[in-house]
Design an enzyme around this catalytic site. Structure first.
Site, PDB file in Angstrom:
ATOM      1  N   LYS A  37       0.818  -1.212   0.000  1.00  0.00           N
ATOM      2  CA  LYS A  37       0.000   0.000   0.000  1.00  0.00           C
ATOM      3  C   LYS A  37       0.850   1.259   0.000  1.00  0.00           C
ATOM      4  O   LYS A  37       0.494   2.255  -0.613  1.00  0.00           O
ATOM      5  CB  LYS A  37      -0.922   0.019   1.229  1.00  0.00           C
ATOM      6  CG  LYS A  37      -2.090  -0.912   1.074  1.00  0.00           C
ATOM      7  CD  LYS A  37      -3.205  -0.560   2.007  1.00  0.00           C
ATOM      8  CE  LYS A  37      -4.378  -1.481   1.745  1.00  0.00           C
ATOM      9  NZ  LYS A  37      -5.418  -1.373   2.743  1.00  0.00           N
ATOM     10  N   LYS A  52      -4.862  -9.603  -6.823  1.00  0.00           N
ATOM     11  CA  LYS A  52      -6.073  -9.861  -6.043  1.00  0.00           C
ATOM     12  C   LYS A  52      -7.207  -8.945  -6.505  1.00  0.00           C
ATOM     13  O   LYS A  52      -6.963  -7.795  -6.876  1.00  0.00           O
ATOM     14  CB  LYS A  52      -5.704  -9.570  -4.578  1.00  0.00           C
ATOM     15  CG  LYS A  52      -6.771  -9.771  -3.567  1.00  0.00           C
ATOM     16  CD  LYS A  52      -6.280  -9.342  -2.190  1.00  0.00           C
ATOM     17  CE  LYS A  52      -6.333  -7.834  -2.024  1.00  0.00           C
ATOM     18  NZ  LYS A  52      -6.317  -7.356  -0.635  1.00  0.00           N
ATOM     19  N   LYS A  62     -11.249  -3.624  -3.872  1.00  0.00           N
ATOM     20  CA  LYS A  62     -12.145  -2.476  -3.989  1.00  0.00           C
ATOM     21  C   LYS A  62     -11.466  -1.320  -4.702  1.00  0.00           C
ATOM     22  O   LYS A  62     -12.124  -0.481  -5.290  1.00  0.00           O
ATOM     23  CB  LYS A  62     -12.500  -1.927  -2.588  1.00  0.00           C
ATOM     24  CG  LYS A  62     -13.075  -2.905  -1.635  1.00  0.00           C
ATOM     25  CD  LYS A  62     -13.097  -2.311  -0.192  1.00  0.00           C
ATOM     26  CE  LYS A  62     -13.307  -3.425   0.812  1.00  0.00           C
ATOM     27  NZ  LYS A  62     -13.109  -3.123   2.188  1.00  0.00           N
TER      28      LYS A  62
HETATM   29  P1  TYM Z   1     -10.708  -5.825   4.057  1.00  0.00           P
HETATM   30  O1  TYM Z   1     -11.759  -4.818   4.355  1.00  0.00           O
HETATM   31  O2  TYM Z   1      -9.641  -5.482   3.090  1.00  0.00           O
HETATM   32  O3  TYM Z   1     -11.385  -7.166   3.566  1.00  0.00           O
HETATM   33  C1  TYM Z   1     -12.383  -7.792   4.341  1.00  0.00           C
HETATM   34  C2  TYM Z   1     -12.271  -9.305   4.190  1.00  0.00           C
HETATM   35  O4  TYM Z   1     -12.398  -9.672   2.816  1.00  0.00           O
HETATM   36  C3  TYM Z   1     -11.314 -10.505   2.457  1.00  0.00           C
HETATM   37  N1  TYM Z   1     -10.967 -10.268   1.046  1.00  0.00           N
HETATM   38  C4  TYM Z   1     -10.817 -11.235   0.138  1.00  0.00           C
HETATM   39  N2  TYM Z   1     -10.956 -12.561   0.223  1.00  0.00           N
HETATM   40  C5  TYM Z   1     -10.753 -13.274  -0.906  1.00  0.00           C
HETATM   41  N3  TYM Z   1     -10.415 -12.711  -2.095  1.00  0.00           N
HETATM   42  C6  TYM Z   1     -10.259 -11.387  -2.224  1.00  0.00           C
HETATM   43  N4  TYM Z   1      -9.953 -10.838  -3.395  1.00  0.00           N
HETATM   44  C7  TYM Z   1     -10.471 -10.571  -1.067  1.00  0.00           C
HETATM   45  N5  TYM Z   1     -10.424  -9.237  -0.839  1.00  0.00           N
HETATM   46  C8  TYM Z   1     -10.722  -9.071   0.465  1.00  0.00           C
HETATM   47  C9  TYM Z   1     -10.185 -10.101   3.382  1.00  0.00           C
HETATM   48  O5  TYM Z   1      -9.210 -11.120   3.487  1.00  0.00           O
HETATM   49  C10 TYM Z   1     -10.926  -9.847   4.659  1.00  0.00           C
HETATM   50  O6  TYM Z   1     -11.119 -11.048   5.373  1.00  0.00           O
HETATM   51  N6  TYM Z   1      -7.511  -5.800   7.853  1.00  0.00           N
HETATM   52  C11 TYM Z   1      -8.810  -6.265   7.463  1.00  0.00           C
HETATM   53  C12 TYM Z   1      -9.950  -5.771   8.327  1.00  0.00           C
HETATM   54  C13 TYM Z   1      -9.787  -6.039   9.793  1.00  0.00           C
HETATM   55  C14 TYM Z   1      -9.897  -7.317  10.412  1.00  0.00           C
HETATM   56  C15 TYM Z   1      -9.745  -7.072  11.797  1.00  0.00           C
HETATM   57  C16 TYM Z   1     -10.121  -8.595   9.927  1.00  0.00           C
HETATM   58  C17 TYM Z   1      -9.574  -5.136  10.775  1.00  0.00           C
HETATM   59  N7  TYM Z   1      -9.545  -5.738  11.979  1.00  0.00           N
HETATM   60  C18 TYM Z   1      -9.801  -8.116  12.718  1.00  0.00           C
HETATM   61  C19 TYM Z   1     -10.152  -9.644  10.869  1.00  0.00           C
HETATM   62  C20 TYM Z   1      -9.993  -9.394  12.238  1.00  0.00           C
HETATM   63  C21 TYM Z   1      -9.087  -5.757   6.038  1.00  0.00           C
HETATM   64  O7  TYM Z   1      -8.515  -4.817   5.606  1.00  0.00           O
HETATM   65  O8  TYM Z   1     -10.078  -6.356   5.421  1.00  0.00           O
END
Ligand code: TYM
Length: 341
Positions: free
Chosen positions: A118, A201, A204
């Site tokens: 990032k 990947k 968004k």
């Molecule tokens: P975020 O908002 O980027 O994504 C949320 C969840 O979606 C999954 N994900 C995917 N899975 C499969 N293929 C993809 N292309 C894909 N894009 C996104 C992510 O793996 C995630 O599970 N850091 C985390 C948010 C967070 C969190 C936490 C998660 C904050 N605190 C505590 C678990 C526990 C994040 O940025 O997710």
């Protein structure tokens, strides 16, 4: 201190930063829905404090927070049995995040691949919050003493860091207080790839809307995006081994398996020998059949934002009832004087 016995507790979170993709749905939300039930206590969080580690327009952030909650509800998160809330309404998360900033080492943060991706060449200009992001994520998980964290493949390193932070805290303060959390990365679609470039990947924030399916895309858009998805000229083989190296083809098979609750093996058996002219429309129909009811329900829920806010407030109170005592215990362990009643 004796070991705390934990009810198996699931925690996971999602950032309200723009629209949600099929990757978020298959890699996370759908699996969170499936984990509801008698085996676990389930807590799901819209991590708004994580979202602001990069600039968010305030009105857009408010909208995305409610829309993310709406997507979770519309997908089947039950607000009576799961705790659903937005992170900023439970200050214990940020407070434990600070304690963990003092536990985690700078060297650990420097190894986080998501930060490196990032920040890119701009590492001097990104927010300090983006750098500390994984430490707040560890706090999200551990302030609930969560034992299981269902996430997509891209979050694995962050959950491993959470274990390192828990272990260092327990070691430094000679306690057995924070549990060793398990990442739960299961199913056929833990890494949904970009439709135009199978080495990246689906996200968004990718440049072109054609590279992702949004949870709110209409039927025609979904059909168009799959039709234009990059593939190779060959038909589908009859076994997965033969898909090695065909990353785009493998991705579409995995998406099909994720959407239809089956395995990639079963999909390849069903479509052995099929060309893209047959497989892509079938995939588009399946995606529309699964996503259209969810996006319809999302827009219905978004017509009444006050109701979403009410559910988030109720969830925040339940989350706080778990998190606040764990935070207070942590303060006591650390030696912070708490004399206010
Ligand atoms: P975020 O908002 O980027 O994504 C949320 C969840 O979606 C999954 N994900 C995917 N899975 C499969 N293929 C993809 N292309 C894909 N894009 C996104 C992510 O793996 C995630 O599970 N850091 C985390 C948010 C967070 C969190 C936490 C998660 C904050 N605190 C505590 C678990 C526990 C994040 O940025 O997710």
């Amino acid at each position: 201190m004796s070991k705390v016995e934990h009810t198996p507790r699931v925690f996971s979170g999602i950032k309200p930063s723009g629209g949600l993709t099929l990757g978020n749905y298959l890699g996370a939300i759908k699996r969170w829905v499936d984990m509801q039930g008698p085996d676990f206590e389930t807590t799901y969080c819209v991590v708004d404090l994580h979202a602001i580690t990069v600039w968010q327009d305030p009105a857009d952030l408010r909208h995305a927070t409610r829309e993310t909650a709406a997507a979770m509800l519309a997908s089947g998160i039950n607000p009576d049995t799961s705790t659903l809330f937005n992170q900023s309404q439970v200050p214990a998360h940020a407070e434990l995040g600070w304690i963990f900033n003092c536990v985690a080492r700078v060297g650990w943060m420097n190894r986080m691949t998501q930060f490196k991706d990032k920040a890119g060449k701009n590492a001097e200009k990104v927010s300090l919050g983006l750098y500390a992001y994984p430490s707040l994520m560890a706090a999200d998980i551990l302030v609930h003493h969560a034992t299981h964290v269902p996430v997509g493949e891209d979050q694995k390193q962050h959950v491993e860091l959470t274990r390192d932070i828990a272990a260092k805290f327990n070691h430094d303060y000679k306690v057995d207080f924070f549990p060793m959390t398990e990442p739960v990365i299961e199913g056929p679609a833990t890494r949904v790839m970009n439709l135009r470039d199978g080495s990246k990947k689906m996200s968004k924030s990718g440049e072109s809307d054609m590279e992702r399916i949004n949870m709110t895309d209409d039927a025609a858009t979904i059909a168009k995006k799959f039709k234009k998805a990059r593939t190779d000229p060959e038909a589908l083989p009859d076994n997965l081994e033969a898909l090695k190296g065909r990353v785009e083809a493998r991705n579409l098979v995995d998406i099909y398996a994720g959407l239809s609750d089956t395995t990639p093996e079963a999909v390849i058996t069903e479509y052995a020998g099929a060309g893209w002219g047959r497989f892509k429309p079938a995939l588009a129909d399946l995606a529309v059949a699964k996503l259209a009811p969810i996006s319809d329900e999302m827009s219905r829920l978004m017509d009444d934002p006050a109701e979403i806010d009410r559910l988030l407030a109720k969830g925040a109170e339940r989350a706080e009832a778990v998190a606040q005592p764990i935070l207070e215990k942590t303060y006591d362990i650390v030696g912070l004087v708490r004399s206010r009643k």
